[in-house]
Design an enzyme around this catalytic site. Sequence first.
Site, PDB file in Angstrom:
ATOM      1  CB  SER A 136      -7.584 -48.823 -34.348  1.00  0.00           C
ATOM      2  OG  SER A 136      -6.694 -48.056 -33.576  1.00  0.00           O
TER       3      SER A 136
ATOM      4  CE  LYS B 134      -4.416 -47.351 -36.087  1.00  0.00           C
ATOM      5  NZ  LYS B 134      -5.049 -46.298 -36.929  1.00  0.00           N
TER       6      LYS B 134
ATOM      7  CE  LYS C  58      -4.434 -45.457 -32.179  1.00  0.00           C
ATOM      8  NZ  LYS C  58      -4.209 -44.417 -33.201  1.00  0.00           N
TER       9      LYS C  58
ATOM     10  CG  ASP D 252      -1.636 -44.730 -35.458  1.00  0.00           C
ATOM     11  OD1 ASP D 252      -0.710 -43.897 -35.570  1.00  0.00           O
ATOM     12  OD2 ASP D 252      -2.844 -44.431 -35.583  1.00  0.00           O
TER      13      ASP D 252
ATOM     14  CD  GLU E 188      -2.346 -44.733 -38.771  1.00  0.00           C
ATOM     15  OE1 GLU E 188      -2.613 -45.940 -38.601  1.00  0.00           O
ATOM     16  OE2 GLU E 188      -3.192 -43.837 -38.638  1.00  0.00           O
TER      17      GLU E 188
ATOM     18  CG  ASP F 280      -4.010 -40.394 -39.132  1.00  0.00           C
ATOM     19  OD1 ASP F 280      -4.679 -39.422 -39.536  1.00  0.00           O
ATOM     20  OD2 ASP F 280      -4.408 -41.112 -38.185  1.00  0.00           O
TER      21      ASP F 280
ATOM     22  CE  LYS G 158      -7.816 -41.152 -38.518  1.00  0.00           C
ATOM     23  NZ  LYS G 158      -6.910 -40.793 -37.405  1.00  0.00           N
TER      24      LYS G 158
ATOM     25  N   GLY H 204     -10.302 -44.067 -38.626  1.00  0.00           N
ATOM     26  CA  GLY H 204     -11.466 -43.852 -37.762  1.00  0.00           C
ATOM     27  C   GLY H 204     -11.094 -42.947 -36.614  1.00  0.00           C
TER      28      GLY H 204
END
Length: 368
Positions: A135, A161, A163, A188, A213, A238, A262, A290
């Site tokens: 990420s 991934k 952000k 995400d 996400e 998430d 998670k 994570g």
Amino acid sequence: MKVEAVTLRELRMPLKYFFETSFGRVDSRRVILVTAHCEGVDGWAECIAGDGPFFSYEWVETAWATLRDFLVPLIVRTTLASGKDSAAVMSRVRGHNMAKAAAENALWDAEARQKQLPLWKLLGGTLSEIACGVSIGIQDSHEQLLDKIETELGAGYQRIKVKVKPGWDLEVLSKIRQRWPKILLSCDANSAYRPSDLKHLRKFDECDLLMIEQPLWHDDIYQHSKLQRELKTAICLDESIRNARDAEMAIELGGCRIINIKTGRVGGFSEAIAIHEVCQRHGIPVWCGGMLETGIGRAHNIALSTLPNFRLPGDVSASKRYWAEDIVEPEIEVSSRGTIPARDVAGTGYEVKTELIRRLTVRTETIR
Ligand code: OSB
Ligand code: MG
């Protein structure tokens, strides 16, 4: 398993690089560690609560106070058949999943060590190695992001991934796609968009993403189900998935096609396993998220990721991406194929560095 005492510690750990999401940037972590002392065996776990109530309402101070005043008193001086049984005992406390998970997972860890079993086998894992992705946070420039992606692809990671947020999304994604047309790529948003952004979000479909996400509110499922009908790209939830009932609702409403698990967000390993089961039954793949964990949380993420429906690469990456020196040994390393093997050793297979932990600790409290 007799729980004789529980120790809480808070560590302050600087990150090697800042990590930025749509809700803010962090340079370091305040890490709560929970140690369950059980008849000569210590079980360890990490609390994923952040420095402030931005990912969720929980943060370091609520987690510490809830553990000290309510959760630990419910389990200390009790005898439990297994780590899993602590979940029912702690269910009197509403919410506070990150605090609960730290307590429960420490007991699973103690149980695995006591039974001389690898934690991943105790959890019901079947995969002997896990698939790893990274990420990558929002950077100061597009070039910086592209450089980071190049480094991580070179290291062998199987999925990138990034952000995203308004102003750091389509342009970035299209630059990545131009340079790497074939990689597994996802993004995400950490709740940075609204249904009124539909026209904009539809353009994400052109980027051939594995998933987007959590585009909408952190506590929403229904609006995501309306959005998912309008997008080709799979939505992954998430923040919105707090338990197995949420997962069932999200799947049955069509709010997502993928779920990120998670343990901290869902209250511990037992609820994580229940969500895994719901998803497997509905043919929905899961992957392990994570939260910038130290090696203690990271080792638990590896163990969880060996369950059979963890079919997509997780945000489980090497210690050295985050820490100058991790608090476990060996450090968590990722192979050049982007995998981590599950170790056939009792417990997690990673030992805590007690002396380093002592040096990093800023407060500690033992409850007997
Ligand atoms: O949404 O997955 C998230 C980090 C902080 C807060 C939220 C998230 C993240 C990550 C980090 O993506 C992933 C990692 O630990 O490598
Ligand atoms: Mg996320």
